[in-house]
Design an enzyme around this catalytic site. Structure first.
Site, PDB file in Angstrom:
ATOM      1  CG  ASP A   5      -2.034   0.941   1.213  1.00 43.32           C
ATOM      2  OD1 ASP A   5      -2.156   1.653   0.208  1.00 43.32           O
ATOM      3  OD2 ASP A   5      -2.816   0.991   2.180  1.00 43.32           O
ATOM      4  CG  ASP A   6      -0.090   4.762  -0.112  1.00 39.42           C
ATOM      5  OD1 ASP A   6      -0.817   4.432  -1.066  1.00 39.42           O
ATOM      6  OD2 ASP A   6      -0.480   5.514   0.798  1.00 39.42           O
ATOM      7  CB  CYS A  34      -5.846   3.533  -2.263  1.00 38.64           C
ATOM      8  SG  CYS A  34      -6.583   2.134  -1.605  1.00 38.64           S
ATOM      9  CE  LYS A  40      -6.214   0.398   1.289  1.00 39.92           C
ATOM     10  NZ  LYS A  40      -5.336   1.554   1.314  1.00 39.92           N
ATOM     11  CG  HIS A  68      -9.949   1.739   0.665  1.00 43.81           C
ATOM     12  ND1 HIS A  68      -8.903   2.629   0.624  1.00 43.81           N
ATOM     13  CD2 HIS A  68     -11.036   2.490   0.997  1.00 43.81           C
ATOM     14  CE1 HIS A  68      -9.328   3.841   0.920  1.00 43.81           C
ATOM     15  NE2 HIS A  68     -10.625   3.779   1.147  1.00 43.81           N
ATOM     16  CG  HIS A 123      -1.785   3.917   4.248  1.00 41.96           C
ATOM     17  ND1 HIS A 123      -2.107   4.819   5.228  1.00 41.96           N
ATOM     18  CD2 HIS A 123      -2.454   4.295   3.141  1.00 41.96           C
ATOM     19  CE1 HIS A 123      -2.954   5.714   4.729  1.00 41.96           C
ATOM     20  NE2 HIS A 123      -3.170   5.419   3.465  1.00 41.96           N
ATOM     21  CG  ASP A 162      -2.154   0.940  -3.387  1.00 41.33           C
ATOM     22  OD1 ASP A 162      -0.984   1.351  -3.212  1.00 41.33           O
ATOM     23  OD2 ASP A 162      -3.069   1.215  -2.590  1.00 41.33           O
ATOM     24  CG  ASN A 163      -1.214   4.512  -4.772  1.00 39.42           C
ATOM     25  OD1 ASN A 163      -2.337   4.142  -4.453  1.00 39.42           O
ATOM     26  ND2 ASN A 163      -0.343   4.960  -3.879  1.00 39.42           N
TER      27      ASN A 163
END
EC number: 3.1.6.-
Length: 562
Positions: free
Chosen positions: A15-16, A55, A115, A117, A271, A323-324
């Site tokens: 995540d991130d 996300c 996660k 989301h 994150h 994810d990014n």
């Protein structure tokens, strides 16, 4: 293993995480031996691109193989770029088919740990229409929302921080009105009826209750741990959740090692608030962020060890990504709490700049894919959908456009050129940038029509507002900015008609492709509409009787399950 037998599939998504945060992508000061092992034993993609720089839309595109604009998972508001409340009514539409659903139909046991989301309920508290179990997963253990600073009581609020400050100020101003009206009354200047004073006091009180009932309890409302449809912890105990997720992931492999399985491990790392086990704190040269990256790498190692021990390695496709890109705006004093995007410009939330969308992409399948291979071709997170469908023997839906392409011919070396001629980079519902990979040569052009304004001036991110805008505080470029990404990956040297003889023909070609792409878009319900994104008490998941929600069933379950 023969190519025809269906492998197990393990998908690992950070995540991130910035593309410059791991060793095999050029960061030789952070220790990520397990992710590096995947790269040395598999194929590493150097131009692997998320379909969005934030996300929720990126994950929607990953699961469906479609641009977020097609599924209604793209926002027209700067405030709500991802889903903001578990008690909202937006989510991944039920008529979308995820790769989990495709593989479930082919006999795979499918699990999601971590996660989600992508929404929870549509119309009532427990309808769970957007729940992972409604989107092709047999088993879910994790956070239906995701990790936020708000999940840790000691941290500064992250969700709509600036809006909250404005709401507090507005409440203070409204509360002053009845107090100010008392002055002329008691000073006998003129008479103000009590009704008017009470009405203003009630108005101030109601205003406060309306907004504080959601924002005042973000941790309780959003930071929830679930197993399938059941809430296990509300609010979750954030210090233990990483260990519990790893335990669940390893148990899933053990449970289904004899049948083909799809395990999607969607890490909470990296994150904020960077929840890290004590044994990793102080481990790296990059403070808490680096510690968190190294802990995630250790978790990847535990999963790979389990595959080795169960003799599943040669028969399992493992994929690692983020994810990014890394988020540049999160800082605590001088310390950087977000990722590093290497040589690439920008980061999470910045539309088409490379730093927000270029992510790690590693595939390992020992008997099928050549070890140590590196591919520089443009590929997308949306490609995972048709790739998994192909190797799992699924049939792609024929009634909708799938934007991803099957990567197996490229990964196996049967072709050397990516099937993506054009890729479109959106910021919410706004097309900011397009990429053209010329068919006859290695050149990759990138055309920016809109770029976010960085703040303060001259900075490399939006430190003023905390996240860049998709519309409003942006610059429109006419003629557009043009970069040759194959020669200038940092997007440092914009080309113009004077220094690039092909400028006009490239821009014309890309504009024709955008026109063609826009013709394929059809109107769909907007999941990020104002109505869908506001918090609704009747949709709020609740363990207990609303509004007195709260429980911790984790220990009872552990004692029976283990």
């Amino acid at each position: 293993t023969t190519r025809n037998s269906r492998p197990n599939i393990v998908l690992l998504m950070a995540d991130d995480l910035g593309v410059g945060d791991i060793c095999c992508y050029g960061n030789n000061t952070v220790s990520t031996p397990n992710i590096d092992r995947l790269a040395s034993e598999g194929v590493r993609l150097t131009q692997h691109l998320a379909a969005a720089s934030v996300c929720t839309p990126s994950r929607a595109a990953f699961l469906t193989g479609r641009y977020p604009i097609r599924t209604g998972m793209a926002s027209s508001f700067n405030l709500n770029r991802g889903l903001t409340w578990l008690g909202g009514s937006g989510g991944l539409p039920t008529n979308e088919t995820t790769f989990a659903k495709l593989l479930q139909h082919r006999g795979y046991r499918t699990g999601l740990i971590g996660k989600w989301h992508l929404g929870l309920s549509c119309a009532s508290r427990d309808d769970h229409c957007y729940h992972p179990l409604n989107h092709g997963f047999d088993y879910f253990y994790g956070l239906p929302f995701g990790l936020l600073n708000d999940c840790q009581t000691s941290k500064t609020a992250e969700l709509h921080r600036w809006l909250r400050i404005k709401l507090w100020i507005s409440t203070a101003v409204l509360s002053l009105v009845p107090l100010l009206l008392l002055i002329p009354k008691f000073a006998h200047w003129f008479s103000v009826p009590w009704k008017v004073i009470i009405a203003f006091a009630l108005l101030a009180f109601l205003f406060f209750i309306v907004w504080y009932s959601s924002y005042g309890f973000t941790r309780r409302w959003n930071c929830i741990l679930m197993r399938n449809h059941e809430i296990i912890q509300q609010p979750m105990r954030e210090d233990r959740v990483g260990s519990l997720m790893l335990k669940e992931a390893l148990a899933f492999i053990d449970r289904y090692k004899r049948s083909p399985f799809l395990l999607f491990v969607s890490f909470l790392h990296v994150h904020t608030p960077l929840i890290t086990k004590e044994k990793f704190v102080g481990h790296s040269k990059y403070g808490l962020y680096g510690d968190n990256v190294e802990e995630m790498d250790w978790m990847v190692g535990r999963i790979l060890e389990t595959l080795d021990r169960e003799l599943l390695t040669n028969h399992t496709l493992v994929y690692f990504t983020s994810d990014n890109g890394g988020r540049l705006e999160v800082q605590e004093g001088e310390a950087q709490l977000g990722g590093y995007n290497g040589i690439y410009k920008g980061g999470q939330g910045m539309g088409g700049w490379e730093g927000g969308i270029r992510v790690p992409g590693i595939f390992r399948w020992p008997t099928v894919l050549e070890a140590g291979k590196v591919i520089d071709e443009p590929t997308s997170l949306m490609d995972i959908y048709p790739t998994l469908s192909y190797i799992g023997g699924g049939i792609l839906p024929q009634d909708r456009i799938i934007d991803g392409r099957n990567l197996m011919p490229l990964l196996e070396g049967r072709v050397s050129h990516s099937e993506h001629e054009f890729l479109f980079h959106y910021c919410g519902v706004y097309l900011h940038t397009a990429r053209w990979h010329q068919k006859d040569c290695a050149t990759v052009w990138k055309v920016h029509y809109v770029t976010p304004n960085f703040s303060p001036d001259g900075a490399g991110a939006c430190y003023g507002s905390g996240i860049c805008s998709c519309s409003g505080d942006v610059t429109y470029h006419d003629p557009p900015l043009l970069f040759d990404i194959s020669r200038d990956p940092s997007e440092a040297r914009p080309l113009n008609p004077d220094n690039e003889v092909l400028f006009d023909s490239v821009v014309k070609k890309v504009e024709a492709a955008i026109k063609e792409h826009r013709r394929t878009l059809t109107p769909v319900p907007q999941q990020f509409s104002m109505f869908n994104t506001i918090w609704k008490p009747w949709l709020q998941p609740c363990c207990g009787t609303f509004p007195f929600c709260g429980c911790d069933k984790e220990y009872d379950i552990l004692s029976t399950a283990w």
